[in-house]
Design an enzyme around this catalytic site. Sequence first.
Site, PDB file in Angstrom:
ATOM      1  N   VAL A  23      42.578  46.473  38.403  1.00  9.76           N
ATOM      2  CA  VAL A  23      43.842  46.858  37.788  1.00  9.76           C
ATOM      3  C   VAL A  23      43.558  47.863  36.693  1.00  9.76           C
ATOM      4  CG1 VAL A  23      45.916  46.046  36.595  1.00  9.76           C
ATOM      5  CG2 VAL A  23      44.786  44.576  38.275  1.00  9.76           C
ATOM      6  N   ASP A 132      49.948  31.836  45.909  1.00 11.73           N
ATOM      7  CA  ASP A 132      48.737  31.815  45.086  1.00 11.73           C
ATOM      8  C   ASP A 132      49.110  31.725  43.605  1.00 11.73           C
ATOM      9  OD1 ASP A 132      46.038  31.758  44.572  1.00 11.73           O
ATOM     10  OD2 ASP A 132      45.751  33.923  44.692  1.00 11.73           O
TER      11      ASP A 132
END
Length: 629
Positions: A23, A132
């Site tokens: 990221v 998740d």
Amino acid sequence: MTGWSVPGYREVRELGAGGAGRVVLATYTTTGAYVAIKYLRDELRGNRRFLNDFRQEARIMVELNDPSIVRLYEYVETRDGAAIVMELVDGVPLRRILSEHGATSPEAALVVLKGSLTGLSLAHASGIVHRDYKPENVLIQADGASKLSDFGIATPSSEPGIPAGTPSYMAPEQWDAGAVSPATDVYAATCVFFECLTGRRPYHAEHPAALRHRHKTAPIPLDDVPAGLRELVGRGLAKDPADRPPTAGTFLGELEDAASAEYGLDWEQRGRRRLAELATLLALMFPLARPAEPVEVATSVARTVLTRRLVSSAPRFAIGGAVLSALVAATLIAANNQEPVARDTPISPPVHSGTVPTPGNSPGTSPAASPSGSPSAGVSPKPDPSGTAPGGGTPATPGTTPAPSTAPPPVPLVVTSLGVSGFDGQSATVRVKATSKKRVTLTVRFFEGSSPDALVSTSPQTIPLEGATSYEFGVQQGFPRPACGTSVYRKVEAMTAPAAKGGARSNVLRITGAPCPPAAVRGVKISSWDGTTVNADISTSGTGPVKVTVQFTRDREIVTTVTRTISGQTAYSFSATADLGPADCKKRTSYGVRIDTDPAAPGGTQTADRWMTGECTPQESTPPARAPQ
């Protein structure tokens, strides 16, 4: 993926990396707005099933705009890489808070759970299961508010036989071939809630096989949970998904009741304050806390951006060649002091979307022009040895007036061809041909309904085309998936201004949802039986098909059988009728009913009997008189 970056953005620095990829903090080059970009790792890009599922969910996620969910702005996929452009949340992951400070207060834990359930409820209503949920995907801001991220990116396990997800938070059914439902997210959210309350996970084991066994069979560890919250935790961590709240929205209502009863009506304000305290202690870890390179935004550009607004109906996705770009038009970045973007400044689309560029004349390739408008002001053109004037033609003779050149008449703008192909219920390819490079306005509408005659239109997508005579590109609409076992009709329609020869073009398609999963029958109860009509209540654990067989008997002999299949719900009021004839007037008649289900109900066959005696006529009740001898 190394070296590839999303066009239209400037990377500032890497924020972190995980199982799904890395990221980075980036700015949108047109406005300087901060965003977060997640570059998916190559293993995920190579997983065709994952990528197909994620494309489908991305179409829906760009439509979800709620403070409890990290906003998805754009999904870009090319031959060189795939990335998600998201809202930048200036805060820290819940995992960091738990690692640094351990358990939060009960009120703070309830605030985290409430925020997550709110976001999950919105996603569940659109047909998306997170799959998740974990502390790494819950971001806490300086004001104590939380946001849920990373929908649809449940990374495959490296251990053979273990489905995608994070084992410490996986529901018992998720360990079995990766089965998921909204109740699966409820379980994971409760695991994180337990960790916020106690500072530890509900189950721990060194080996995944042992962890699986504990999630599936170990008692729910409620001793360390505050007494007033034990029922809430017990419901959320139930082994059987049928015993959990069926949706995040249902669980949210139970949370509100339990929190208010145990901690008073102001529990949420206290919880937010506590989360804000814990987050600000880690403020130096916020993405915007570290100094970044200054972003230059020219005054003229900023002034243009502040006064310009994109058309609200611009396409949400643009597919061209190998590029799939899920673009949200007129998206706002307005959270937590994200300077230097002025408040309410929109993000304009990158150059790889929006108006179709002219072939061979991409942005930035136009020849430079001087203020006077000449190709190169102040520089005289070199004489042409051929004796012709620059640009062709006959050179002017000194002292004579050159004859005016005759320009060809302008070509009238006519849309000669319009076509729509490749419609799959979500996306389609549109082709347009015109006689000139002047602007053509294309309008695309998508429709959905229960039948071809009952279609409802979505907002139109208006796309300006200019600079070429032939265009081909993709358009998409983020429809939710049809409910299991149901079908809908969808239509795409394209028209141009000026109108194409033959008018608008359209395609209609029937879309069928996936087969409903098998449902277990939880109970069958006969509520009434009058000898003719039986009424029963049937409850199931899912919306899958259940076969119901009803046998009607008279004096224990089967007279008729009725068979029906029910589906689409989890609670049914079932009714069936049969004519078993009048009762015998000379003896009691037994009228019976038997109800069986497939799958079978826990109590097996349900039965009911009714004894009746008919009224005899005088001829039937009085024996005939004997003739005199």
